[in-house]
Scaffold this active site. Structure first.
Site, PDB file in Angstrom:
ATOM      1  N   THR A  26       0.810  -1.221   0.000  1.00  0.00           N
ATOM      2  CA  THR A  26       0.000   0.000   0.000  1.00  0.00           C
ATOM      3  C   THR A  26       0.842   1.270   0.000  1.00  0.00           C
ATOM      4  O   THR A  26       0.303   2.375  -0.108  1.00  0.00           O
ATOM      5  CB  THR A  26      -0.957   0.032   1.211  1.00  0.00           C
ATOM      6  N   GLY A  27       2.167   1.143   0.120  1.00  0.00           N
ATOM      7  CA  GLY A  27       3.035   2.300  -0.024  1.00  0.00           C
ATOM      8  C   GLY A  27       3.159   2.702  -1.485  1.00  0.00           C
ATOM      9  O   GLY A  27       2.774   1.960  -2.392  1.00  0.00           O
ATOM     10  N   GLU A 107      17.672  -0.068  -0.354  1.00  0.00           N
ATOM     11  CA  GLU A 107      19.087   0.220  -0.137  1.00  0.00           C
ATOM     12  C   GLU A 107      19.310   0.641   1.311  1.00  0.00           C
ATOM     13  O   GLU A 107      18.433   1.232   1.935  1.00  0.00           O
ATOM     14  CB  GLU A 107      19.552   1.337  -1.068  1.00  0.00           C
ATOM     15  N   TYR A 168      21.141  -2.652 -16.596  1.00  0.00           N
ATOM     16  CA  TYR A 168      20.094  -2.108 -17.470  1.00  0.00           C
ATOM     17  C   TYR A 168      20.692  -1.670 -18.801  1.00  0.00           C
ATOM     18  O   TYR A 168      20.162  -1.965 -19.870  1.00  0.00           O
ATOM     19  CB  TYR A 168      19.415  -0.885 -16.829  1.00  0.00           C
ATOM     20  N   GLU A 218      32.043  -5.727  -9.795  1.00  0.00           N
ATOM     21  CA  GLU A 218      32.705  -4.479  -9.420  1.00  0.00           C
ATOM     22  C   GLU A 218      33.794  -4.780  -8.397  1.00  0.00           C
ATOM     23  O   GLU A 218      33.857  -5.883  -7.857  1.00  0.00           O
ATOM     24  CB  GLU A 218      31.691  -3.485  -8.837  1.00  0.00           C
ATOM     25  N   HIS A 257      28.327   1.052  -4.053  1.00  0.00           N
ATOM     26  CA  HIS A 257      27.782  -0.030  -3.254  1.00  0.00           C
ATOM     27  C   HIS A 257      28.593  -0.240  -1.982  1.00  0.00           C
ATOM     28  O   HIS A 257      29.806  -0.044  -1.962  1.00  0.00           O
ATOM     29  CB  HIS A 257      27.768  -1.337  -4.055  1.00  0.00           C
TER      30      HIS A 257
END
Length: 308
Positions: A26-27, A107, A168, A218, A257
């Site tokens: 619901t957020g 995050e 992406y 990475e 990160h």
């Protein structure tokens, strides 16, 4: 590979028909992405929001807790779209209700919470993708999280990635060459996580629909070195292409990160490159070089592929 030719091995990693519940539905984030996932074809059957009086969102019923949702709908997968400090509680509730796969997207999950969550899911025999991840997908069949549709396409490349943004861009470019994905798993860049590269490899190594493996890594940690060991141990003979980001990172400084941290020479781009190269992978530091190499090996101009 068409959407109907889904991978049986990818289905062992995540069932494309599995009933899915959304924690925090619901957020704003939960409302938005639950509908995106459903439109993509994901079998979203329930939402969970303990403090909401909303009965449903876009026709999807809302329950007070995971136990109720699982009892009413049979959900076996959860995507938790909750704040970072609520992730551990969400995982505890989901696994306690019998959920077998939990995907968490927030995050900034505290490391001590991630350690507790990892211990919890291991003891329960469940799978956790996160702490922070854009999600995973069997393109054309299932999307869990917020991987962009424009980069998703059914195809022969198995993708495992620490970085959402880089994945992406790379997958969008490859899709433009007609090279989509058989299974895409965003493992995330957290120092403590539920699923690592070496955990994904066994599925991609034997999947008949996966003809090559793309690793987007990475600097920092030892995950790429662990993957190199796994490639050798499993005897994986499929082509492996790897991009390692972070060449300009300074030692002792976290770059993007939380897991991208080099300390005392551990986790350097050179150490990762040496390990992966020794295991037979081709390692790149530039997106364009990586994409051109994959497209060239698959000989997309003629529709042939140069990998088995």
């Amino acid at each position: 590979m068409s959407a109907s030719q889904h991978s049986p091995i990818a289905a062992e990693f995540v069932d494309p028909l599995a009933p899915v519940l959304i924690q925090g539905m619901t957020g704003r984030t939960g409302r938005t992405h639950s509908q995106h996932m459903r439109r993509y074809g994901t079998n979203v059957v329930a939402g969970v929001s303990p403090e909401s009086d909303v009965a449903g969102v876009a026709g999807i019923p809302i329950f007070r807790n995971c136990a109720q949702a699982v009892g009413e709908t049979g959900a076996s997968v959860s995507v938790a779209m909750v704040p970072p400090l609520a992730v551990l509680q969400a995982i505890e509730e989901a696994v306690g209700a019998g959920i077998r796969l939990v995907v968490t997207v927030a995050e900034g999950v505290p490391v001590h919470d991630a350690v507790r969550a990892l211990d919890l899911v291991r003891h329960a025999g469940a799978r956790w993708i996160g702490a922070s991840t854009p999600g995973l997908a069997i393109p054309g069949r299932l999307k869990l999280g917020f991987l962009p549709d424009v980069a998703l396409a059914p195809g022969p490349i198995g993708v495992m990635a620490k970085s959402g943004t880089l994945s992406y861009e790379i997958c969008h470019r490859l899709a433009g060459w007609g090279l989509g994905q058989s299974l895409w798993v965003g493992v995330g860049g957290d120092p403590v996580k539920g699923t690592r590269f070496a955990d994904v490899l066994p599925y991609m190594a034997v999947d008949p629909q996966t003809h090559a493996i793309l690793v987007i890594g990475e600097i920092g940690g030892s995950e790429e070195e662990e993957l190199a060991d796994a490639i050798v141990t499993l005897g994986c003979h499929k082509p492996v292409y790897a991009l390692i980001a972070g060449r300009s990172a300074r030692e002792g400084v976290t770059m993007g990160h939380a897991g991208a941290l080099i300390q005392r020479g551990i986790g350097t781009i050179d150490s990762k490159t040496r390990a992966l190269t020794a295991a037979g992978a081709r390692v790149f530091t530039r997106i364009q070089h990586l994409v051109e190499a994959i497209a060239g090996d698959f000989n997309t101009a003629t529709g042939d592929r140069a990998c088995g």
